[in-house]
Design a protein around this motif. Structure first.
Motif, PDB file in Angstrom:
ATOM      1  N   TYR A   1      49.110  45.948  36.946  1.00 51.62           N
ATOM      2  CA  TYR A   1      48.553  47.158  37.553  1.00 51.62           C
ATOM      3  C   TYR A   1      49.528  48.339  37.490  1.00 51.62           C
ATOM      4  O   TYR A   1      49.161  49.457  37.814  1.00 51.62           O
TER       5      TYR A   1
ATOM      6  N   GLU B   1      39.550  32.646  40.999  1.00 47.55           N
ATOM      7  CA  GLU B   1      39.755  33.833  41.825  1.00 47.55           C
ATOM      8  C   GLU B   1      38.451  34.628  41.976  1.00 47.55           C
ATOM      9  O   GLU B   1      38.152  35.133  43.052  1.00 47.55           O
TER      10      GLU B   1
ATOM     11  N   LEU C   1      37.405  51.958  37.863  1.00 45.12           N
ATOM     12  CA  LEU C   1      37.042  51.191  39.051  1.00 45.12           C
ATOM     13  C   LEU C   1      35.980  51.936  39.858  1.00 45.12           C
ATOM     14  O   LEU C   1      34.946  51.380  40.237  1.00 45.12           O
TER      15      LEU C   1
ATOM     16  N   ARG D   1      42.419  53.002  34.750  1.00 42.73           N
ATOM     17  CA  ARG D   1      41.836  51.875  35.475  1.00 42.73           C
ATOM     18  C   ARG D   1      41.248  52.282  36.833  1.00 42.73           C
ATOM     19  O   ARG D   1      40.214  51.802  37.237  1.00 42.73           O
ATOM     20  N   PHE D   2      41.953  53.172  37.524  1.00 43.73           N
ATOM     21  CA  PHE D   2      41.494  53.596  38.850  1.00 43.73           C
ATOM     22  C   PHE D   2      40.188  54.379  38.720  1.00 43.73           C
ATOM     23  O   PHE D   2      39.253  54.177  39.488  1.00 43.73           O
TER      24      PHE D   2
ATOM     25  N   VAL E   1      33.301  45.123  42.106  1.00 38.35           N
ATOM     26  CA  VAL E   1      34.214  45.502  41.022  1.00 38.35           C
ATOM     27  C   VAL E   1      35.633  45.308  41.549  1.00 38.35           C
ATOM     28  O   VAL E   1      35.989  45.836  42.605  1.00 38.35           O
ATOM     29  N   TYR E   2      36.426  44.514  40.839  1.00 40.92           N
ATOM     30  CA  TYR E   2      37.789  44.237  41.281  1.00 40.92           C
ATOM     31  C   TYR E   2      38.787  44.466  40.155  1.00 40.92           C
ATOM     32  O   TYR E   2      38.494  44.224  38.979  1.00 40.92           O
ATOM     33  N   LEU E   3      39.982  44.902  40.527  1.00 41.61           N
ATOM     34  CA  LEU E   3      41.106  44.912  39.596  1.00 41.61           C
ATOM     35  C   LEU E   3      41.423  43.469  39.238  1.00 41.61           C
ATOM     36  O   LEU E   3      41.351  42.583  40.089  1.00 41.61           O
ATOM     37  N   PHE E   4      41.785  43.241  37.986  1.00 41.94           N
ATOM     38  CA  PHE E   4      42.074  41.870  37.565  1.00 41.94           C
ATOM     39  C   PHE E   4      43.089  41.905  36.439  1.00 41.94           C
ATOM     40  O   PHE E   4      42.738  41.971  35.269  1.00 41.94           O
ATOM     41  N   GLY E   5      44.382  41.865  36.776  1.00 42.29           N
ATOM     42  CA  GLY E   5      45.401  41.951  35.740  1.00 42.29           C
ATOM     43  C   GLY E   5      45.216  43.230  34.939  1.00 42.29           C
ATOM     44  O   GLY E   5      45.069  44.304  35.501  1.00 42.29           O
ATOM     45  N   ASP E   6      45.152  43.142  33.606  1.00 45.48           N
ATOM     46  CA  ASP E   6      44.987  44.350  32.806  1.00 45.48           C
ATOM     47  C   ASP E   6      43.506  44.684  32.568  1.00 45.48           C
ATOM     48  O   ASP E   6      43.188  45.523  31.741  1.00 45.48           O
TER      49      ASP E   6
ATOM     50  N   ASP F   1      49.796  39.175  37.973  1.00 43.49           N
ATOM     51  CA  ASP F   1      48.599  39.993  37.700  1.00 43.49           C
ATOM     52  C   ASP F   1      48.819  41.401  38.265  1.00 43.49           C
ATOM     53  O   ASP F   1      48.322  42.380  37.719  1.00 43.49           O
TER      54      ASP F   1
END
Lengths: 265, 316
Positions: free
Chosen positions: A218, B298, B239, B235-236, B251-256, A214
């Motif tokens: 990023y 997760e 976010l 993405r950043f 709010v979380y990063l999650f793969g793509d 995952d």
């Protein structure tokens, strides 16, 4: 995308990173006896890019990183890091990069503050700079009340975030991170990646390895090493399209399953 | 006896740190039971109590119906334990390590060979190599062979796949599946959420407490808030924009993707997704996709972790 075809035409190389590449490697190779750990790898990393350097255990990642950071001489090929030749300008490279190794790289029996002071000294910062950056770093990490705790007593996730910040203490152009999030909880892994993004947004180039697929998503671009060679290189989206795969995990498993050397490394 | 492991109100502290704080659970015979949690959650302390290497401060635990304090010698001979990290003899060869572990348990490699064969055959070509010279995936196969060579009745595996690549991790879990099919009870800990789905049941563990125990497919079902997957270019930037949305919970990063959780429990998820698309477009994020999703392990873990008290800096 084939790595050797990925290199766009460029002006003749000047010093520094004026050509826009933080790292460029051409046919970089390292042999140990008859074993070819890294086998003619060719790739570029752009300035400010987050580049994921993936591969199975034993695929040659750590050997490649050791060459790029000047810890190991290449057997063949050339590479420049921050514009400096890895074979002949190792001292300049070390001044311009940060490196966080697979194993935790701070001193467990020194406090947080002492570790920062030690590395600040090693990187040649002035006492004033060290005090100033210590305060900023502890604030950013939320570690101000733990400044005088022994690093060995910190949870792993905190140590890793601290180690990353220490690797950036001297404002390097490029930071190399070798499996920085191994064993770390899912929330701290994400906080770690936000630190990576923040560093990249400030213009720092990030070269990172991980076994969490995952996290591969990023990255701006990733390469996948198999048997010492770069088997795939591109953005996560490009690779998923090229392999008709749902995720980078699927791409990785498909490529790495074909490995023959990994288990003999 | 129907439970392979029974843990009741177990607590263990080190100085001021509560490594295990009043935990209780059962593992059924033949079950593949996962302990999922980060470094410092208490997983290793629990394994060390179950393998009789540590005595609990309070509470009781039985393994195979035997008490971990009173019956330590019998437990030790019937348990297969793979500790975290690399716990083999680095300067012994592959074959010597295996022979050593067999001898310690008063048996021979030949007697255990049938059980270990599917795993050991993969490393047998390197039987004369020193263990320290093995790759990560091979070390792990050798460690599992050593834990199995005396044909234990239960297998306890403490983070067997940390630092191991994605392919070796899959192969390792395939082997656990075969062992489970042969009737062996397995308790395994992992920081990888994607591995949890391969367990019969999973205990989410954090800060010395068990947050939830459920079959993996049920774990997301109690997620009480609208969860939206957001996908877009920067993405950043997304976010930070999402975190500034007035109803943002996390709010979380999650793969793509990004996973956005709304703080309004009763807001229809579709409506939230529409609001987000509109809000992000207004902030200059073009072509953003947003759609409601069901929570996974997760998501649930991070939500439970976020609502639990944060571990203190000394919780090593």
């Amino acid at each position: 995308m084939i790595p050797s075809a990925a290199a766009p035409a460029r002006a003749p190389r000047a010093t520094g990173v004026a050509n826009g590449f933080a790292i460029d490697a051409r046919d970089l190779t390292r042999r140990f006896g008859s074993f070819v750990a890294v086998d003619h790898i060719t790739f570029d990393v752009g300035t400010g890019e987050v580049f994921g350097f993936l591969g199975a255990n034993g695929a040659g990642k750590t050997t490649a990183i050791k060459m790029l950071v000047g810890l190991l001489a290449p057997s063949e090929g050339v590479a420049h890091v921050a514009g400096f030749d890895i074979a002949t300008q190792r001292d300049q490279i070390r001044r311009n990069i940060g490196y966080m190794s697979q194993r935790f790289s701070l001193y467990a029996d020194l406090t947080v503050r002492e570790n920062i002071r030690l590395y600040g000294g090693i990187y040649g910062l002035t006492p004033g700079q060290i005090v100033e950056r210590t305060t900023t770093m502890l604030d950013t990490l939320g570690l101000s009340s733990n400044a005088d705790d022994l690093v060995g007593k910190l949870p792993l996730g905190w140590k890793q975030k601290l180690a990353f910040s220490v690797a950036l203490l001297h404002n390097p152009k490029i930071v190399f991170l070798d499996e920085p999030t191994s064993g770390v909880d899912p929330m701290t892994r994400r906080q770690f990646w936000e630190l990576i993004y923040a560093a990249a947004a400030r213009g720092t180039t990030v070269f990172v390895t991980t076994h969490y697929m995952d996290e591969a998503e990023y990255c701006d671009r990733i390469s996948i090493m198999v048997d010492g060679k770069i088997a795939a290189l591109g953005t996560p989206t490009e690779l998923k399209e090229k392999f008709g795969a749902e995720s980078v995990d699927d791409v990785f498993v498909r490529l790495a399953r074909g490995a023959t050397k990994g288990e003999t490394a | 006896m129907s439970n392979a492991v029974e843990v009741r109100s177990l607590s263990k502290s080190f100085a001021s740190v509560k490594a295990l704080d009043d935990i209780s659970f059962d593992v059924g015979e033949g079950e593949l039971f996962g302990l999922v949690g980060p470094d410092g959650a208490g997983k290793t302390t629990l394994f060390r109590i179950l393998t009789t290497l540590l005595v609990p401060d309070r509470g009781t635990a039985t393994v195979l119906g035997l008490d971990v304090v009173k019956d330590l010698w019998e437990i030790r001979s019937r348990v297969g334990y793979m500790p975290g990290g690399f716990a083999l003899y680095p300067d012994l060869s592959v074959a010597e390590n295996l022979e050593f572990f067999a001898a310690v348990f008063g048996t021979t490699v030949e007697k255990g060979y049938e059980l270990i064969a599917p795993i050991y055959r993969q490393i047998e070509p390197f039987r004369d190599r020193r263990a320290e010279a093995l790759s990560g995936g091979m070390k792990q196969k050798l460690a599992l062979s050593c834990a199995l060579v005396h044909r234990p009745d239960i297998l306890l595996l403490d983070e067997p796949t940390t630092g191991v690549d994605a392919v070796s991790r899959r192969e390792f879990w395939d082997q656990l599946g075969h062992l489970k099919a042969s009737g062996l009870t397995i308790v395994v800990s992992t920081p990888y959420m994607d591995e949890a789905v391969r367990c019969d049941r999973v205990a989410l563990i954090h800060g010395g407490k068990i947050l939830e125990i459920d079959p993996p497919r049920s774990i997301g079902t109690r997620y009480g808030l609208p969860l939206i997957a957001v996908r877009g270019g920067d993405r950043f930037g997304l976010l930070h924009a999402l975190r500034e949305f007035p109803h943002a919970h996390t709010v979380y990063l999650f793969g793509d993707e990004l996973h956005y959780t709304d703080s309004r429990a009763d807001a229809p998820p579709e409506t939230v997704a529409n609001e987000l698309r509109e809000y992000l477009a207004g902030r200059g994020h073009k072509g953003v996709e947003a759609h409601p999703i069901a929570a996974g392990i997760e998501d649930s873990f991070m939500e439970l972790m976020g609502s639990a008290p944060a571990p203190t800096a000394t919780a090593a």
